[in-house]
Structure formats: C-alpha cells, structure tokens
Enzyme design. Structure first.
Site, PDB file in Angstrom:
ATOM      1  N   ARG A 144      55.504  16.543  59.146  1.00 29.52           N
ATOM      2  CA  ARG A 144      54.387  15.626  58.944  1.00 29.52           C
ATOM      3  C   ARG A 144      53.239  15.890  59.908  1.00 29.52           C
ATOM      4  O   ARG A 144      52.070  15.900  59.498  1.00 29.52           O
ATOM      5  CB  ARG A 144      54.877  14.170  59.054  1.00 29.52           C
ATOM      6  CG  ARG A 144      53.780  13.113  58.915  1.00 29.52           C
ATOM      7  CD  ARG A 144      52.799  13.363  57.784  1.00 29.52           C
ATOM      8  NE  ARG A 144      53.444  13.638  56.501  1.00 29.52           N
ATOM      9  CZ  ARG A 144      52.833  14.202  55.472  1.00 29.52           C
ATOM     10  NH1 ARG A 144      51.568  14.615  55.586  1.00 29.52           N
ATOM     11  NH2 ARG A 144      53.467  14.409  54.339  1.00 29.52           N
ATOM     12  N   LYS A 196      17.753  11.654  72.602  1.00 22.68           N
ATOM     13  CA  LYS A 196      17.508  10.954  71.339  1.00 22.68           C
ATOM     14  C   LYS A 196      16.561   9.774  71.564  1.00 22.68           C
ATOM     15  O   LYS A 196      16.072   9.543  72.672  1.00 22.68           O
ATOM     16  CB  LYS A 196      18.837  10.501  70.740  1.00 22.68           C
ATOM     17  CG  LYS A 196      19.805  11.674  70.524  1.00 22.68           C
ATOM     18  CD  LYS A 196      21.021  11.291  69.732  1.00 22.68           C
ATOM     19  CE  LYS A 196      20.729  11.301  68.261  1.00 22.68           C
ATOM     20  NZ  LYS A 196      21.947  11.095  67.445  1.00 22.68           N
ATOM     21  N   LYS A 231      30.641  13.119  65.165  1.00 21.05           N
ATOM     22  CA  LYS A 231      31.308  12.112  64.332  1.00 21.05           C
ATOM     23  C   LYS A 231      32.650  12.661  63.870  1.00 21.05           C
ATOM     24  O   LYS A 231      32.852  13.005  62.704  1.00 21.05           O
ATOM     25  CB  LYS A 231      30.418  11.724  63.155  1.00 21.05           C
ATOM     26  CG  LYS A 231      29.109  11.078  63.594  1.00 21.05           C
ATOM     27  CD  LYS A 231      28.175  10.842  62.422  1.00 21.05           C
ATOM     28  CE  LYS A 231      26.848  10.267  62.902  1.00 21.05           C
ATOM     29  NZ  LYS A 231      25.866  10.094  61.805  1.00 21.05           N
ATOM     30  N   ASP A 279      14.105  13.938  63.063  1.00 25.55           N
ATOM     31  CA  ASP A 279      14.993  12.825  62.735  1.00 25.55           C
ATOM     32  C   ASP A 279      14.479  12.024  61.546  1.00 25.55           C
ATOM     33  O   ASP A 279      13.409  11.414  61.614  1.00 25.55           O
ATOM     34  CB  ASP A 279      15.152  11.907  63.955  1.00 25.55           C
ATOM     35  CG  ASP A 279      16.100  10.753  63.680  1.00 25.55           C
ATOM     36  OD1 ASP A 279      17.183  11.005  63.127  1.00 25.55           O
ATOM     37  OD2 ASP A 279      15.754   9.602  64.015  1.00 25.55           O
ATOM     38  N   GLU A 314      14.836  14.779  70.141  1.00 22.85           N
ATOM     39  CA  GLU A 314      14.614  14.195  68.828  1.00 22.85           C
ATOM     40  C   GLU A 314      13.138  13.827  68.665  1.00 22.85           C
ATOM     41  O   GLU A 314      12.548  13.186  69.543  1.00 22.85           O
ATOM     42  CB  GLU A 314      15.494  12.953  68.692  1.00 22.85           C
ATOM     43  CG  GLU A 314      15.514  12.330  67.322  1.00 22.85           C
ATOM     44  CD  GLU A 314      16.511  11.176  67.275  1.00 22.85           C
ATOM     45  OE1 GLU A 314      17.710  11.433  67.036  1.00 22.85           O
ATOM     46  OE2 GLU A 314      16.096  10.021  67.484  1.00 22.85           O
TER      47      GLU A 314
END
Length: 282
Positions: A99, A166, A134, A221, A199
């Site tokens: 598994r 950012k 992510k 962005d 950004e």
C-alpha cells in the site's frame, strides 16, 4: 538542512508507522513466515509512470532481500496491461510494502501524467510549465521530481532556495523598490546567491522591475493573455518572465503564445488524480 535521502527516509518511516503500526496482523496471521512469492506492478490506465526508484526504496526499506526487475523506467508512457516491474521475495514483506508503495507511485505517476498533458499543450513553443509549492505535505520532493518526469520544470523547492517577492511582501515592505533593495541587501549580508523574482500587478510594475538589475525574473500575476503579451514586449528579453494565476489547460496555449518563458500551474500537484495501478501476485 536535511538531504533528499534523509527526508525520504523520514517519509517512509512515517508512512509505515501509520499503515503497519504494531504489525500487519492480517498478513502475519494468514501467511507463513517462510512463504516466498512474486508480484508485478500492473498498469490499469494510460499515463506517464513515475516513482519506480521510490518503489524500490519502499520495498527494500521493508526487506532488503527483495529482488526487483524493472521493465519500464520513469518517464515512460504506459497503457493498461503494462508491467512496470516484478518483485520477488518474502510474501509477508511484499504484502506489507504494497500500500505504501502504491500510494507513492500512483501519486507521482498522476503528477507526471498531468504535467505531460499541460506541457503537450505548449508543443512548438519555448514556454515551459512550472510547478508551485501547492504540494502534499511530506511529498514535495517526490511530486516535484514527478513534474520533471512529466516534462515540466521545477520552480523553487521551498522558501529557502529562491527569493519570490509577492504582493504581500511588497505591501508590507512599503513598495517594490524597498522590497527589492532589502532582499538584495539581505543576500549580500548573508552571503546567499539566490535568484530574485518579483510579482508584478500592473504594466507600471513591469516597467519598474525591468530596470532593476537586482531582479532576475518578473512574474505577471493574474494578467490576461493580452496584457501578458504587452508585458513580454516591455521586458524584451532583459529578464526571465513567468505567468501565474487564472491559468487553465484551456487557456494555457494562449499564454504560451505571448512569448512568456514560464507558466506556473498549481494544478500539476494540487488537483491530481492518481494513476490507477495494482500490485498483483503471479
């Protein structure tokens, strides 16, 4: 900082701890200790296989004596009925490793398959698809390796190997100029040779950043393809360029045709279905 091997070893320890616990009591109660057997990794749907090396690590973590015969390597396109590898050894060991090994391989193969789908949409263009942060906690290195297997490129691995300024950094720092200057000063002070990406939210931001020698890459962005085309013209090869935000498989090529260098896509790792496969006795 921990090495790749150390991080993977910790991931496997945690995976076995949550799956096996104090013992695989089904296997221990039904399979004699001396029983030997063979299993095959069988593909059940079309895709790109990834994680063959990791499968070996999983099996050998459980039992170093297991013999593995690899038939299909990472990065290969596969179809239902394909056998990626066979493994021979203690049946108890094969069952206990099954598994964890499948969870990792299915996830990595799903990421590789999704990445190829995106990169194929950019065929004939210079643009490369990038991953993001992510990722599944604990699985980041493996998922990013799967992105490369599928033909994409890695963005930064984490917060430690690149500076990405950012919108929140810019706003808290008091503007683009202050944020960039502080980042460069920090790198000089700490002796860090890190690329600096910033950004941009408007074409005015793009113009400012293009003239800053400290900046290596500009991220557009949530620009439309039309705005992105204008931004690429402003930069005119002086910096690397990247598109991010609001990009889907449907509009991906529209962005690629603007001439942007990179397109980052969170879906490569956060919206992936594992590739269907099984580990069967034969």
């Amino acid at each position: 900082m921990k090495t790749r091997e150390e991080l993977i070893d910790e991931l496997l320890d945690l995976s076995f701890a949550e799956d096996i616990g104090d013992g695989d009591h089904t296997t221990l109660s039904t399979i004699p200790e001396e029983e030997m057997g063979r299993s095959k990794l069988l593909i059940k749907e079309e895709g790109v296989v990834s994680g063959v090396e990791m499968a070996g690590k999983v099996l050998h973590k459980i039992d170093p004596s297991i013999k593995i015969n690899v038939l299909i390597n990472d990065g290969s396109e596969v179809k239902p009925g394909d056998i990626v590898f066979t493994a021979e050894g203690s049946v108890r060991s094969l069952l206990m490793a099954e598994r964890t090994m499948l969870n990792i391989m299915q996830r990595m193969s799903g990421v590789a398959t999704m990445t190829k789908k995106y990169q194929d949409r950019l065929k004939g263009l210079k643009t490369k698809v990038l991953d993001t942060r992510k990722t599944t906690p604990g699985m980041r290195l493996l998922e990013k390796e799967a992105v490369k297997t599928g033909g994409g490129e890695n963005h930064r691995i984490g917060l430690f190997d690149m500076i990405l300024i950012k919108d929140n950094h810019i706003d808290f720092a008091g503007g683009i100029e202050k944020a960039v200057k502080r980042a460069k000063d920090y790198c000089n002070l700490k002796g860090k040779n890190l690329k600096i990406e910033v950004e941009a939210r408007t074409l005015e931001d793009v113009k400012k950043l293009t003239e800053m020698p400290e900046v290596d890459r500009i991220m557009f962005d949530n620009f439309t393809p039309e705005l992105t085309k204008e931004a690429v013209k402003i930069v005119a090869g002086k910096k690397e360029t990247e598109s991010s935000g609001g990009i889907t498989i449907e509009n991906l090529r529209d962005y690629g045709e603007t001439g942007v260098d990179f397109i980052s896509v969170g879906a490569l790792t956060h919206s992936v279905k594992g590739l269907d496969m099984s580990f069967k006795a034969f």
